[in-house]
Design a protein around this motif. Sequence first.
Motif, PDB file in Angstrom:
ATOM      1  N   MET A  34       0.845  -1.180   0.000  1.00 34.18           N
ATOM      2  CA  MET A  34       0.000   0.000   0.000  1.00 34.18           C
ATOM      3  C   MET A  34       0.889   1.241   0.000  1.00 34.18           C
ATOM      4  O   MET A  34       1.804   1.360   0.801  1.00 34.18           O
ATOM      5  N   PRO A  35       0.652   2.195  -0.901  1.00 28.49           N
ATOM      6  CA  PRO A  35       1.485   3.389  -0.961  1.00 28.49           C
ATOM      7  C   PRO A  35       1.291   4.259   0.266  1.00 28.49           C
ATOM      8  O   PRO A  35       0.216   4.370   0.807  1.00 28.49           O
ATOM      9  N   THR A  36       2.376   4.874   0.680  1.00 30.05           N
ATOM     10  CA  THR A  36       2.316   5.826   1.781  1.00 30.05           C
ATOM     11  C   THR A  36       2.391   7.225   1.214  1.00 30.05           C
ATOM     12  O   THR A  36       2.630   7.422   0.021  1.00 30.05           O
ATOM     13  N   SER A  37       2.216   8.214   2.073  1.00 35.85           N
ATOM     14  CA  SER A  37       2.287   9.595   1.594  1.00 35.85           C
ATOM     15  C   SER A  37       3.673   9.925   1.059  1.00 35.85           C
ATOM     16  O   SER A  37       3.823  10.731   0.164  1.00 35.85           O
ATOM     17  N   ASN A  38       4.732   9.281   1.588  1.00 41.50           N
ATOM     18  CA  ASN A  38       6.084   9.513   1.078  1.00 41.50           C
ATOM     19  C   ASN A  38       6.244   8.983  -0.343  1.00 41.50           C
ATOM     20  O   ASN A  38       6.957   9.549  -1.145  1.00 41.50           O
ATOM     21  N   ASP A  39       5.541   7.854  -0.653  1.00 45.37           N
ATOM     22  CA  ASP A  39       5.628   7.291  -1.991  1.00 45.37           C
ATOM     23  C   ASP A  39       5.094   8.257  -3.039  1.00 45.37           C
ATOM     24  O   ASP A  39       5.576   8.311  -4.153  1.00 45.37           O
ATOM     25  N   ALA A  40       4.083   9.025  -2.689  1.00 50.11           N
ATOM     26  CA  ALA A  40       3.479   9.964  -3.630  1.00 50.11           C
ATOM     27  C   ALA A  40       4.449  11.084  -3.991  1.00 50.11           C
ATOM     28  O   ALA A  40       4.360  11.660  -5.069  1.00 50.11           O
ATOM     29  N   ARG A  41       5.388  11.379  -3.104  1.00 49.11           N
ATOM     30  CA  ARG A  41       6.335  12.473  -3.378  1.00 49.11           C
ATOM     31  C   ARG A  41       7.601  11.988  -4.047  1.00 49.11           C
ATOM     32  O   ARG A  41       8.403  12.784  -4.503  1.00 49.11           O
ATOM     33  N   THR A  42       7.822  10.694  -4.121  1.00 52.35           N
ATOM     34  CA  THR A  42       9.014  10.152  -4.751  1.00 52.35           C
ATOM     35  C   THR A  42       8.805  10.097  -6.247  1.00 52.35           C
ATOM     36  O   THR A  42       7.916   9.405  -6.729  1.00 52.35           O
ATOM     37  N   PRO A  43       9.598  10.856  -7.007  1.00 53.71           N
ATOM     38  CA  PRO A  43       9.406  10.852  -8.457  1.00 53.71           C
ATOM     39  C   PRO A  43       9.809   9.506  -9.053  1.00 53.71           C
ATOM     40  O   PRO A  43      10.720   8.844  -8.555  1.00 53.71           O
ATOM     41  N   HIS A  44       9.141   9.134 -10.107  1.00 52.13           N
ATOM     42  CA  HIS A  44       9.487   7.909 -10.828  1.00 52.13           C
ATOM     43  C   HIS A  44      10.696   8.203 -11.713  1.00 52.13           C
ATOM     44  O   HIS A  44      10.680   9.129 -12.516  1.00 52.13           O
ATOM     45  N   VAL A  45      11.730   7.417 -11.552  1.00 54.11           N
ATOM     46  CA  VAL A  45      12.928   7.569 -12.375  1.00 54.11           C
ATOM     47  C   VAL A  45      12.961   6.391 -13.337  1.00 54.11           C
ATOM     48  O   VAL A  45      13.008   5.239 -12.905  1.00 54.11           O
ATOM     49  N   PRO A  46      12.898   6.658 -14.635  1.00 51.88           N
ATOM     50  CA  PRO A  46      12.890   5.554 -15.599  1.00 51.88           C
ATOM     51  C   PRO A  46      14.231   4.820 -15.615  1.00 51.88           C
ATOM     52  O   PRO A  46      15.275   5.388 -15.274  1.00 51.88           O
ATOM     53  N   ALA A  47      14.191   3.581 -16.025  1.00 52.94           N
ATOM     54  CA  ALA A  47      15.414   2.790 -16.182  1.00 52.94           C
ATOM     55  C   ALA A  47      16.314   3.466 -17.214  1.00 52.94           C
ATOM     56  O   ALA A  47      15.812   4.121 -18.139  1.00 52.94           O
ATOM     57  N   PRO A  48      17.633   3.320 -17.078  1.00 47.76           N
ATOM     58  CA  PRO A  48      18.557   3.987 -18.010  1.00 47.76           C
ATOM     59  C   PRO A  48      18.371   3.587 -19.471  1.00 47.76           C
ATOM     60  O   PRO A  48      18.749   4.324 -20.362  1.00 47.76           O
ATOM     61  N   ASP A  49      17.772   2.416 -19.700  1.00 49.87           N
ATOM     62  CA  ASP A  49      17.578   1.964 -21.074  1.00 49.87           C
ATOM     63  C   ASP A  49      16.161   2.211 -21.588  1.00 49.87           C
ATOM     64  O   ASP A  49      15.810   1.778 -22.677  1.00 49.87           O
ATOM     65  N   HIS A  50      15.359   2.935 -20.830  1.00 50.89           N
ATOM     66  CA  HIS A  50      13.972   3.222 -21.213  1.00 50.89           C
ATOM     67  C   HIS A  50      13.919   4.547 -21.973  1.00 50.89           C
ATOM     68  O   HIS A  50      14.340   5.586 -21.472  1.00 50.89           O
ATOM     69  N   GLY A  51      13.408   4.522 -23.190  1.00 43.56           N
ATOM     70  CA  GLY A  51      13.338   5.721 -24.026  1.00 43.56           C
ATOM     71  C   GLY A  51      12.309   6.716 -23.526  1.00 43.56           C
ATOM     72  O   GLY A  51      11.125   6.401 -23.482  1.00 43.56           O
ATOM     73  N   VAL A  52      12.764   7.889 -23.135  1.00 49.01           N
ATOM     74  CA  VAL A  52      11.858   8.914 -22.616  1.00 49.01           C
ATOM     75  C   VAL A  52      12.041  10.278 -23.284  1.00 49.01           C
ATOM     76  O   VAL A  52      11.138  11.100 -23.250  1.00 49.01           O
ATOM     77  N   TYR A  53      13.193  10.521 -23.887  1.00 51.16           N
ATOM     78  CA  TYR A  53      13.491  11.833 -24.448  1.00 51.16           C
ATOM     79  C   TYR A  53      13.153  11.886 -25.935  1.00 51.16           C
ATOM     80  O   TYR A  53      13.486  10.975 -26.682  1.00 51.16           O
ATOM     81  N   GLY A  54      12.545  12.973 -26.347  1.00 53.42           N
ATOM     82  CA  GLY A  54      12.329  13.216 -27.764  1.00 53.42           C
ATOM     83  C   GLY A  54      13.653  13.579 -28.417  1.00 53.42           C
ATOM     84  O   GLY A  54      14.654  13.852 -27.743  1.00 53.42           O
ATOM     85  N   ILE A  55      13.651  13.624 -29.736  1.00 52.60           N
ATOM     86  CA  ILE A  55      14.901  13.834 -30.471  1.00 52.60           C
ATOM     87  C   ILE A  55      15.519  15.206 -30.177  1.00 52.60           C
ATOM     88  O   ILE A  55      16.738  15.311 -30.036  1.00 52.60           O
ATOM     89  N   SER A  56      14.715  16.254 -30.040  1.00 56.07           N
ATOM     90  CA  SER A  56      15.288  17.580 -29.802  1.00 56.07           C
ATOM     91  C   SER A  56      15.878  17.681 -28.394  1.00 56.07           C
ATOM     92  O   SER A  56      16.930  18.301 -28.206  1.00 56.07           O
ATOM     93  N   VAL A  57      15.253  17.042 -27.422  1.00 56.56           N
ATOM     94  CA  VAL A  57      15.795  17.041 -26.059  1.00 56.56           C
ATOM     95  C   VAL A  57      17.088  16.238 -26.017  1.00 56.56           C
ATOM     96  O   VAL A  57      18.094  16.672 -25.450  1.00 56.56           O
ATOM     97  N   ALA A  58      17.089  15.061 -26.635  1.00 53.98           N
ATOM     98  CA  ALA A  58      18.295  14.223 -26.668  1.00 53.98           C
ATOM     99  C   ALA A  58      19.439  14.958 -27.360  1.00 53.98           C
ATOM    100  O   ALA A  58      20.581  14.922 -26.906  1.00 53.98           O
ATOM    101  N   ALA A  59      19.128  15.638 -28.463  1.00 50.72           N
ATOM    102  CA  ALA A  59      20.157  16.400 -29.181  1.00 50.72           C
ATOM    103  C   ALA A  59      20.734  17.481 -28.284  1.00 50.72           C
ATOM    104  O   ALA A  59      21.962  17.659 -28.221  1.00 50.72           O
ATOM    105  N   GLY A  60      19.879  18.188 -27.569  1.00 50.13           N
ATOM    106  CA  GLY A  60      20.350  19.229 -26.658  1.00 50.13           C
ATOM    107  C   GLY A  60      21.210  18.668 -25.536  1.00 50.13           C
ATOM    108  O   GLY A  60      22.251  19.245 -25.198  1.00 50.13           O
TER     109      GLY A  60
END
Length: 106
Positions: A1-27
Amino acid sequence: MPTSNDARTPHVPAPDHGVYGISVAAGLAGASVQSLRLYERHGLLSPARTEGGTRRYSADDVARLQRITALIARGVNLAGVALVLELEDENATLREANAQLRAQFE
């Protein structure tokens, strides 16, 4: 069961998970969008694609792009970059296999 602290912890994607668009990656990599497309055409990287075909770059892809731009800045051509990256990837694989073998005998 999630706690109130879990709600504040940002989700960090795995290093091999594609999240950036091409312009962000280029930058992040210090390269142009056209350069990223060129590197992909030459097989230097293979970003993930959405169902619609949009490129999505991962943190691993951005690190690889930064390595590519560093090599090009030192005067290495694309064929040389491909060879360097291949050898670096092979070296990393061999180091991992070596570490696993060492762990078996310790």
